[in-house]
Design an enzyme around this catalytic site. Structure first.
Site, short mmCIF file in Angstrom:
data_model
loop_
_atom_site.label_atom_id
_atom_site.label_comp_id
_atom_site.label_asym_id
_atom_site.label_seq_id
_atom_site.Cartn_x
_atom_site.Cartn_y
_atom_site.Cartn_z
N GLU A 75 6.01 2.85 0.97
CA GLU A 75 6.21 1.44 0.67
C GLU A 75 7.69 1.06 0.66
OE1 GLU A 75 3.75 -0.60 0.34
OE2 GLU A 75 4.24 -2.22 -1.05
N ASP A 76 8.51 1.85 0.00
CA ASP A 76 9.90 1.43 -0.25
C ASP A 76 10.93 2.10 0.65
OD1 ASP A 76 8.98 -0.23 -2.21
OD2 ASP A 76 9.27 1.23 -3.81
#
Ligand code: MN
Length: 521
Positions: A75-76
């Site tokens: 996700e990041d």
């Protein structure tokens, strides 16, 4: 920078390969999140390290700890899932993707949605390890919440109070529940928080010394009466939990006797009851306040004897009596049974408490895989009646018409939620539908007036065809027009019997009207 060695030191009996796995996950996380900072200005790696460390402290296995390091990398840090699978295998990828999915479920702020969202949360986790990683991720985020923008901070704190802390409670993780609650309470209601801090000081912390004196005769009596191997400790009530109790007791602090409570921890159940007798021979109990949670555990599995007594020096005092095992379970709940060492031994349910078996059946159906249907049926049926209410409900979302036991077994066999999708209305209501349901099913599930006038459907902000299968977590918006009506075509899209029935009704009604018009011609 913290050292992964300290995490490995918390994990017992790892093979060299397992140690290597955890070390690789740590190095991978450090490399992929290099230069990435948290709001506090700290390196992002600290958050990953802390998540992994908490998991190791709970006794989780090497793959779960490794997933703790990696939980934000897709996700990041935009790591390709393929790369994760190649480096760490499909199982770890599955855990990380599960955590990422949970991150997309946001609490919309209305209390009436909280229960649906809590269920959705458990449903989406699929594997209890995913839920553990998400809980430890949230714990570290809560510990560092002061660095977050104020409006976002309050939203996260509310979500923690409404979703995460109740889940921790229902999993019997008392320590986690309390920490999450008190970390959130500070931001959700700062005034009350300060008020509770004062009460806790006056009624709790400031009385520790008197309490220590009053425990001396208690210890003497226990030893004299042959209760061997015991220890005493005291606990001070959590701030949020005190606030809730004050509300229930009409804000009369004089009616709350457990701001400060004494715990007696003994080595057997028999000693629990003996200790209770000794306490009552020393101090007079308040009538109606003796609770036997050993014979009648709380729905989350909590066990202890509670009594409230009138002591000479400290006034009215709550005393909790339990064994070491009950004590551990009250603090770590399901995590104390998920611990790697126990899972590895393959004799999982033999020596577990009844409650623990129930947890496995609901939350780790895979543990039951491989058992014959008869074996499974008998284990399940014996514990069905004692299943926690909330978990039992989860099993019941399947077919509401089947008898309870069958429904339950069916729920387990089909691996829980693999046959349901949970989607949101734009207001955050959760609608629970059979898998492959379409916007038409959704519309009728919300209200038949909406179903009968569908003009268009949007999923996650984009227009879609009415036949599009919905996925877990989709946000669905139905646009209606008074002139829009169901058509025969919709039957191809409708999966639920409710929608099909309504469409058939509407279409027949329309045909009759048309015929009527023609006849009158
Ligand atoms: Mn995270």
């Amino acid at each position: 920078m913290p050292d992964v060695k300290d995490i490995l030191a918390l994990m017992e009996d790892l093979t060299p390969e397992q140690q290597e796995l955890v070390r690789n996950a740590s190095a991978f996380a450090m490399e992929k999140h290099a230069g990435h900072e948290r709001n506090s200005g700290e390196p992002y790696y600290i958050h990953l390290y802390e998540t992994a460390r908490e998991l190791a402290e709970l006794g989780m296995g090497p793959r779960t700890v490794a997933a703790g390091f990696l939980h934000d990398c897709i996700e990041d840090a935009e790591v390709d899932p393929e790369e994760v699978a190649q480096e760490f295998g499909e199982e770890i990828l599955f855990l990380i993707q599960g955590v990422t999915k949970l991150g997309h479920l946001k609490y919309q702020g209305a209390e009436r949605h909280a229960e649906s969202l809590r269920r959705l949360f458990v449903a989406t986790s699929q594997d209890i390890r995913v839920l553990m990683i998400k809980l430890m991720d949230r714990l570290h985020n809560m510990r560092t919440l002061e660095h977050v923008r104020p409006d976002k901070r309050v939203r996260i704190a509310k979500e923690t109070l409404e979703i995460y802390a109740p889940i921790a409670d229902r999993l019997g993780m008392g320590r986690l529940k309390r920490e999450l609650e008190d970390l959130a309470f500070r931001w959700v209601d700062p005034e009350e928080f300060v008020h509770m801090e004062r009460l806790i000081k006056e009624r709790g912390t400031d009385r520790e010394e008197e309490l220590a004196k009053c425990l001396v005769p208690l210890r003497d009596e226990l030893a004299k009466n042959g209760v061997m191997n015991f220890r005493t400790e005291y606990r001070i009530k959590g701030l949020y939990s005190l606030c809730k109790k004050l509300e229930r007791k009409k804000y009369d602090i004089e009616n709350i006797y457990d701001v400060l409570a004494v715990r007696i921890i003994v080595s057997s159940v028999a000693d629990c009851y003996q200790a209770l007798g000794i306490v009552h021979s020393l101090w007079r109990p308040l009538p109606g306040k003796i609770k036997d949670y050993i014979a009648f555990p709380k729905p989350n599995g909590y066990q202890s004897l509670h009594t409230t007594v009138i002591t000479g020096t400290v006034g009215v005092l709550e005393i909790q009596i339990r064994t070491e095992a009950m004590h551990r379970e009250a603090q770590y709940g399901i995590a104390s049974h998920l611990a790697y060492k126990h899972l590895g031994s393959a004799k999982i349910d033999r020596e577990q408490t009844r409650q623990n078996r129930v947890w496995y059946q609901f939350l780790l159906p895979s543990v039951l895989r491989g058992k014959s249907d008869d074996e499974m049926q008998s284990v399940i049926q014996s514990s069905f009646t004692s299943a926690p209410e909330w978990l039992r409900d989860i099993g019941e979302t399947y077919s509401k018409d089947a008898p309870a036991d069958e429904r339950f077994v069916e729920g387990l066999k089909s691996d829980f939620f693999s046959h349901r999708v949970f989607v949101f209305t734009p207001h955050g209501d959760v609608i629970d539908l059979p898998i492959d349901s379409s916007p038409v099913d959704f519309a009728y599930a919300v209200h038949s007036d909406i179903g009968d006038h569908i003009a268009a459907a949007k999923v996650n902000g984009k227009f879609v065809s009415l036949g599009t299968p919905l996925k877990n977590g989709d946000i669905v918006l139905i646009e209606t027009k008074p002139s829009a009506h169901p058509s025969q075509k919709w039957l191809e899209y409708a999966k639920t019997s409710l929608a099909r029935r309504k469409i058939v009704n509407a279409v027949t009604r329309k045909e009759k009207e048309d015929e009527g018009l023609k006849a009158r011609g």
